[in-house]
Design a protein around this motif. Sequence first.
Motif, PDB file in Angstrom:
ATOM      1  N   GLN A   1      -7.325   3.557  -7.325  1.00 34.87           N
ATOM      2  CA  GLN A   1      -7.684   3.970  -5.968  1.00 34.87           C
ATOM      3  C   GLN A   1      -8.863   3.149  -5.457  1.00 34.87           C
ATOM      4  O   GLN A   1      -8.897   2.748  -4.293  1.00 34.87           O
ATOM      5  CB  GLN A   1      -8.007   5.460  -5.935  1.00 34.87           C
ATOM      6  CG  GLN A   1      -6.792   6.336  -6.165  1.00 34.87           C
ATOM      7  CD  GLN A   1      -7.147   7.801  -6.321  1.00 34.87           C
ATOM      8  OE1 GLN A   1      -8.308   8.191  -6.294  1.00 34.87           O
ATOM      9  NE2 GLN A   1      -6.130   8.627  -6.502  1.00 34.87           N
ATOM     10  N   LYS A   2      -9.824   2.886  -6.330  1.00 33.07           N
ATOM     11  CA  LYS A   2     -10.968   2.058  -5.948  1.00 33.07           C
ATOM     12  C   LYS A   2     -10.530   0.630  -5.633  1.00 33.07           C
ATOM     13  O   LYS A   2     -11.019   0.010  -4.686  1.00 33.07           O
ATOM     14  CB  LYS A   2     -12.022   2.046  -7.057  1.00 33.07           C
ATOM     15  CG  LYS A   2     -12.740   3.357  -7.232  1.00 33.07           C
ATOM     16  CD  LYS A   2     -13.721   3.278  -8.392  1.00 33.07           C
ATOM     17  CE  LYS A   2     -14.377   4.610  -8.656  1.00 33.07           C
ATOM     18  NZ  LYS A   2     -15.295   4.546  -9.802  1.00 33.07           N
TER      19      LYS A   2
ATOM     20  N   ARG B   1       0.877   2.232  -3.663  1.00 28.16           N
ATOM     21  CA  ARG B   1      -0.369   1.747  -4.248  1.00 28.16           C
ATOM     22  C   ARG B   1      -0.607   2.168  -5.692  1.00 28.16           C
ATOM     23  O   ARG B   1      -1.179   1.409  -6.470  1.00 28.16           O
ATOM     24  CB  ARG B   1      -1.568   2.062  -3.365  1.00 28.16           C
ATOM     25  CG  ARG B   1      -1.829   3.505  -3.090  1.00 28.16           C
ATOM     26  CD  ARG B   1      -3.034   3.760  -2.183  1.00 28.16           C
ATOM     27  NE  ARG B   1      -2.942   3.021  -0.940  1.00 28.16           N
ATOM     28  CZ  ARG B   1      -3.987   2.543  -0.277  1.00 28.16           C
ATOM     29  NH1 ARG B   1      -5.207   2.767  -0.701  1.00 28.16           N
ATOM     30  NH2 ARG B   1      -3.838   1.871   0.824  1.00 28.16           N
ATOM     31  N   ASP B   2      -0.186   3.355  -6.083  1.00 30.42           N
ATOM     32  CA  ASP B   2      -0.405   3.779  -7.474  1.00 30.42           C
ATOM     33  C   ASP B   2       0.356   2.878  -8.446  1.00 30.42           C
ATOM     34  O   ASP B   2      -0.193   2.425  -9.449  1.00 30.42           O
ATOM     35  CB  ASP B   2       0.010   5.238  -7.674  1.00 30.42           C
ATOM     36  CG  ASP B   2      -0.903   6.216  -6.943  1.00 30.42           C
ATOM     37  OD1 ASP B   2      -2.052   5.837  -6.608  1.00 30.42           O
ATOM     38  OD2 ASP B   2      -0.469   7.355  -6.706  1.00 30.42           O
TER      39      ASP B   2
ATOM     40  N   SER C   1       0.808  -1.221   0.000  1.00 27.81           N
ATOM     41  CA  SER C   1       0.000   0.000   0.000  1.00 27.81           C
ATOM     42  C   SER C   1       0.840   1.268   0.000  1.00 27.81           C
ATOM     43  O   SER C   1       0.344   2.331  -0.373  1.00 27.81           O
ATOM     44  CB  SER C   1      -0.934   0.029   1.209  1.00 27.81           C
ATOM     45  OG  SER C   1      -1.944  -0.931   1.054  1.00 27.81           O
TER      46      SER C   1
END
Length: 157
Positions: A52-53, A20-21, A17
């Motif tokens: 992001q979702k 995360r991108d 995380s």
Amino acid sequence: MHDDQIGLLETSFTEVSTDRDAAAALFYERLFVLDPALKRLFGDTDMAGQGQKLFAALDLVVASLRHLDKVLPVLEQLAVRHVHYGVRDAHYATVGAALIETLSLYFGPRFSMELRRAWSDAYEVVAGVMIAAAHGVTAEADVAGNLLSRPAFAGAL
């Protein structure tokens, strides 16, 4: 799943995380390599927002692994929405494979068989709940507990 597996999931998710991108971009890259036809389901989707979702959903599931029954309604609603987007049962296996490939690439040699099994087992539970919900079958409160308590089986994802 056992507490040690859940601990592995929590720890590894915390690590992935932090980037995360990049992890989300890698996930969708792997997904579209495994099944290029899935790209059509995303149309003009903002893939950064989609990433992001993805991580919000993973965060919810990982945070709820000790009490998965509390997240069942959310997973079921998500599954029903995914049916309207064109998601089919077979897509869940592809998503699971893309998730495992992403984690394997992210962690490299640290992606042990134990860590792979923990992620595979957790994904199997989530996918099972979502596939059932896509067919109008809602899980009872004890279903998640029963699924999580099953012994891991070799060859998962």
